[in-house]
Design an enzyme around this catalytic site. Structure first.
Site, PDB file in Angstrom:
ATOM      1  N   LYS A  47     -11.533   0.475   0.723  1.00 46.97           N
ATOM      2  CA  LYS A  47     -11.567   1.884   0.385  1.00 46.97           C
ATOM      3  C   LYS A  47     -11.156   2.019  -1.071  1.00 46.97           C
ATOM      4  O   LYS A  47     -10.545   1.118  -1.630  1.00 46.97           O
ATOM      5  CB  LYS A  47     -10.694   2.706   1.324  1.00 46.97           C
ATOM      6  CG  LYS A  47      -9.246   2.258   1.472  1.00 46.97           C
ATOM      7  CD  LYS A  47      -8.605   3.024   2.633  1.00 46.97           C
ATOM      8  CE  LYS A  47      -7.115   2.750   2.767  1.00 46.97           C
ATOM      9  NZ  LYS A  47      -6.824   1.530   3.527  1.00 46.97           N
ATOM     10  N   ASP A  53      -2.670   6.289  -3.493  1.00 48.82           N
ATOM     11  CA  ASP A  53      -1.502   5.626  -2.903  1.00 48.82           C
ATOM     12  C   ASP A  53      -1.080   4.423  -3.750  1.00 48.82           C
ATOM     13  O   ASP A  53      -1.590   4.207  -4.859  1.00 48.82           O
ATOM     14  CB  ASP A  53      -1.781   5.222  -1.451  1.00 48.82           C
ATOM     15  CG  ASP A  53      -2.722   4.039  -1.344  1.00 48.82           C
ATOM     16  OD1 ASP A  53      -3.544   3.851  -2.256  1.00 48.82           O
ATOM     17  OD2 ASP A  53      -2.642   3.290  -0.346  1.00 48.82           O
ATOM     18  N   ASP A  70      -6.136   2.574  -3.139  1.00 49.29           N
ATOM     19  CA  ASP A  70      -7.337   2.600  -2.294  1.00 49.29           C
ATOM     20  C   ASP A  70      -7.452   3.903  -1.505  1.00 49.29           C
ATOM     21  O   ASP A  70      -8.522   4.226  -1.006  1.00 49.29           O
ATOM     22  CB  ASP A  70      -7.424   1.368  -1.374  1.00 49.29           C
ATOM     23  CG  ASP A  70      -6.221   1.185  -0.479  1.00 49.29           C
ATOM     24  OD1 ASP A  70      -5.237   1.945  -0.620  1.00 49.29           O
ATOM     25  OD2 ASP A  70      -6.255   0.261   0.365  1.00 49.29           O
ATOM     26  N   ARG A  71      -6.360   4.666  -1.407  1.00 51.09           N
ATOM     27  CA  ARG A  71      -6.439   5.956  -0.706  1.00 51.09           C
ATOM     28  C   ARG A  71      -6.602   7.105  -1.693  1.00 51.09           C
ATOM     29  O   ARG A  71      -6.228   6.982  -2.856  1.00 51.09           O
ATOM     30  CB  ARG A  71      -5.152   6.218   0.084  1.00 51.09           C
ATOM     31  CG  ARG A  71      -4.909   5.229   1.193  1.00 51.09           C
ATOM     32  CD  ARG A  71      -3.731   5.677   2.030  1.00 51.09           C
ATOM     33  NE  ARG A  71      -3.443   4.683   3.050  1.00 51.09           N
ATOM     34  CZ  ARG A  71      -2.775   4.917   4.157  1.00 51.09           C
ATOM     35  NH1 ARG A  71      -2.284   6.128   4.390  1.00 51.09           N
ATOM     36  NH2 ARG A  71      -2.567   3.955   5.031  1.00 51.09           N
ATOM     37  N   SER A  97       0.805  -1.217   0.000  1.00 48.98           N
ATOM     38  CA  SER A  97       0.000   0.000   0.000  1.00 48.98           C
ATOM     39  C   SER A  97       0.843   1.274   0.000  1.00 48.98           C
ATOM     40  O   SER A  97       1.637   1.473  -0.906  1.00 48.98           O
ATOM     41  CB  SER A  97      -0.938  -0.054   1.199  1.00 48.98           C
ATOM     42  OG  SER A  97      -1.886   0.957   1.117  1.00 48.98           O
ATOM     43  N   HIS A  98       0.691   2.090   1.046  1.00 48.44           N
ATOM     44  CA  HIS A  98       1.377   3.382   1.072  1.00 48.44           C
ATOM     45  C   HIS A  98       2.837   3.261   1.485  1.00 48.44           C
ATOM     46  O   HIS A  98       3.539   4.266   1.547  1.00 48.44           O
ATOM     47  CB  HIS A  98       0.655   4.321   2.044  1.00 48.44           C
ATOM     48  CG  HIS A  98       0.737   3.843   3.466  1.00 48.44           C
ATOM     49  ND1 HIS A  98       0.040   2.746   3.905  1.00 48.44           N
ATOM     50  CD2 HIS A  98       1.460   4.283   4.509  1.00 48.44           C
ATOM     51  CE1 HIS A  98       0.323   2.556   5.188  1.00 48.44           C
ATOM     52  NE2 HIS A  98       1.182   3.466   5.572  1.00 48.44           N
ATOM     53  N   ASP A 128      -1.593   1.212  -3.839  1.00 53.48           N
ATOM     54  CA  ASP A 128      -2.566   0.244  -4.335  1.00 53.48           C
ATOM     55  C   ASP A 128      -3.898   0.896  -4.696  1.00 53.48           C
ATOM     56  O   ASP A 128      -4.900   0.202  -4.908  1.00 53.48           O
ATOM     57  CB  ASP A 128      -2.757  -0.902  -3.337  1.00 53.48           C
ATOM     58  CG  ASP A 128      -3.224  -0.424  -1.979  1.00 53.48           C
ATOM     59  OD1 ASP A 128      -2.992   0.751  -1.638  1.00 53.48           O
ATOM     60  OD2 ASP A 128      -3.817  -1.233  -1.242  1.00 53.48           O
TER      61      ASP A 128
END
Ligand code: VG1
Ligand code: CO
Length: 553
Positions: free
Chosen positions: A386, A287, A291-292, A123-124, A289
């Site tokens: 998300k 981000d 999702d953010r 992710s991030h 992946d």
């Protein structure tokens, strides 16, 4: 080609955190490290009995597989396919090139009624050979596996001794269509198609096309991560946004050296563009992946907590939510801005621990439609993750429907509901024992803090947040130390569950301001007194030697 039985040994520390198992790439590249975790997952999915005998629950099943394209993504895909083929999986739906965003995995699982899916992403967290890698399992609702499930996988990693793996050569991840690996079908799918279909079902694409035809401009920074192909396809190719509106749009193994954590500190290039004299109408970043999301207007950054509140207030303007919302959920550290909207709309409101997995049951049970976290995450019942691009389309739709700018929308919202000043201070890479001692000592001091005065405020509640899932009754304790003041202000401390270096302390500060004349104070100044309270109570500076947080957002 043959199925091999390979002996292995357990590794320490394979317990998933807030969102899957995240470690340095070098840790994941140790022989059998990834293999062990995935075998443990397949063992659990097969249905292990008390004697350790595997069941047959995986046979005939379909799994979804894809990742954010970071370093080690392709190699990990090959490994997982060979394990899946040897463990009786009938079919894997694989994103082309091994690519699928987190929300796209969720969409594909749901639309194709798969048993579940594996997301390869940290992710991030930073990427590249020196960066982080991660793996996460999503269940058949499309959402992150429950804590009970991840605990079962972790327990299995500690006792397993055998891997089952095909010795077949690597497959080609690029051509669309079906290939065979042993008895298993691998169907390489277009990573965008299913996701695009879901977006079409929610938003008025003609209205958005019209917005761009009228000359509306935007800059979406995909930060060289997986959101790029989705944003380019949907915003530029389908909706007709000007070519070049999506920047840093090709996923790179090291994210081109960017830290794909969409906040004003890491997405400085976007912030600079949005504060330039010729700034576009709208800016956003995603981000690693996808999702953010961070939403930015001209010279104006939107707090993620406010974003959730505005989405809730205006949801009926979006076709997918025109009949209204069932309810809203936010994570505990997320500001209470949305609570005021929910109250006005007379909807149910839920406060969950940090991490999207806690929203799954509420969404499945039809108790909520929108969910959000302060960490630049918003989403809805359309998937069980998300969703960064969904949030961007939501905000574009709000602007198309109202004709108002981001700044006007937010400031009008504050005038109606008041403003919840909000900030998060992260203290990164502190020694694990120092971080743990800080929290342990804080917990011990809680009873004595109730009733104590700090300036104009008195502590009304001092506790460690515990959550009982209203749907399945499962209990999650110690989800964050909270000081709740009599005026609604909050100071919250918790340790991150996604980091890979030492510990990260997160300090969340919030206070409410009803008076519109006081809505333009810089956030850090508006919350300076609460930061001082946090320091007084927890001694962060003295304990960590850090005079200031690593990141304040
Ligand atoms: C962080 C955020 C949390 C988010 C999680 C996963 O967790 O605070 O809100 O759900 O990351 O997001 P933690 O435990 O480090 O505070 V992502 O986009 O990294 O999957
Ligand atoms: Co993410």
């Amino acid at each position: 080609m043959a199925i091999q039985s390979i002996s292995t040994h357990s590794f320490a520390g394979q317990r998933p955190g807030t969102s899957g198992l995240r470690k340095k790439v070098t840790v994941f590249m140790q022989p059998n490290y990834l293999e062990n975790f995935v075998q443990a997952l397949f063992d659990v999915l097969s249905g292990i009995d008390a004697e350790g005998q595997r069941g047959t629950a995986l046979q005939g099943q379909t799994l979804v597989l894809g990742g954010d394209g970071r370093y080690h993504n392709r190699a990990a895909v090959q490994t997982i396919l060979k394990l899946a083929a040897a463990n009786g999986v009938a079919k894997v739906l694989l994103g082309q090139g091994g690519i699928l965003s987190t929300p796209a995995v969720s969409a594909v699982i749901r639309r194709r009624a798969a048993l579940g899916g594996i997301v390869l992403s940290a992710s991030h967290n930073p990427g590249g050979a020196e960066g982080d890698f991660g793996i996460k399992y999503n269940a058949n609702n499309g959402g992150p596996a429950s804590e009970a499930m991840t605990e079962a996988v972790y327990a299995r990693t500690q006792v397993l001794t055998q891997l089952r793996m095909s010795d077949a050569p690597d497959i080609n991840l690029n051509p669309l269509g079906v290939q065979m690996l042993e008895q298993m079908q691998v169907e390489v799918i277009d990573p965008v198609a299913d996701y695009l279909a879901v977006m079409r079902s929610l938003f008025d694409f003609d209205q958005l096309r019209g917005l761009f035809q009228k000359g509306f401009t935007l800059r979406v920074d995909a930060m060289n991560a997986v959101g790029g192909p989705y944003a380019k396809a949907i915003l530029e190719d389908v909706l007709g946004a000007p070519a070049g509106s999506v920047v840093n749009a090709v996923p790179l193994e090291d994210f081109g050296g960017l830290h794909p954590d969409p906040n004003p500190v890491n997405a400085t290039d976007l912030i600079d563009h949005m504060s330039a004299p010729n700034a576009p109408d709208f800016g956003a970043a995603m981000d690693g992946d996808a999702d953010r999301n961070m939403v930015v207007g001209r010279n104006f950054v939107v707090s993620p907590s406010d974003s959730l509140a505005l989405m809730t207030a205006h949801a009926k303007l979006i076709p997918g939510y025109r009949h209204g919302l069932l309810g809203v959920a936010r994570s505990m550290p997320t500001s209470a801005a949305v609570d005021r909207v929910v109250k006005a709309l007379q909807l149910p409101c839920f406060e969950t621990p940090t991490g999207w997995k806690f929203f799954g049951n509420l969404l499945d049970a039809g108790q909520v439609t929108l969910c959000g976290e302060e960490s630049y995450g918003t989403g809805s019942s359309h998937v069980r993750e998300k969703d960064g691009l969904w949030a961007i389309l939501f905000w574009l739709s709000l602007q198309a429907a109202t004709g108002k700018s981001v700044q006007t929308l937010v400031q009008e919202h504050w005038r109606i509901y008041g403003r919840n000043y909000y900030t998060r201070h992260d203290y990164e890479a502190i020694a694990v024992d120092v971080a743990n001692a800080l929290i342990v000592d804080l917990r011990a001091s809680l009873p004595g803090l109730v009733g104590q005065r700090f300036g104009q405020r008195t502590v009304a509640v001092a506790d460690d947040f515990a959550y009982t899932d209203p749907v399945d009754g499962s209990i999650s304790n110690q989800q964050g130390v909270r000081l709740l003041f009599d005026d609604g202000a909050r100071v919250i401390f918790r340790l991150s569950g996604t980091g890979t270096e030492g510990a990260t302390l997160r300090l969340y500060l919030e206070r409410y301001e009803a008076n519109p004349d006081l809505h333009a104070v810089p956030v850090q100044i508006a919350l300076a007194d609460l930061a001082a309270v946090a320091e007084q109570v927890a001694g962060i500076c003295a304990r960590t030697g850090m005079a200031a947080p690593s990141v304040a957002t």
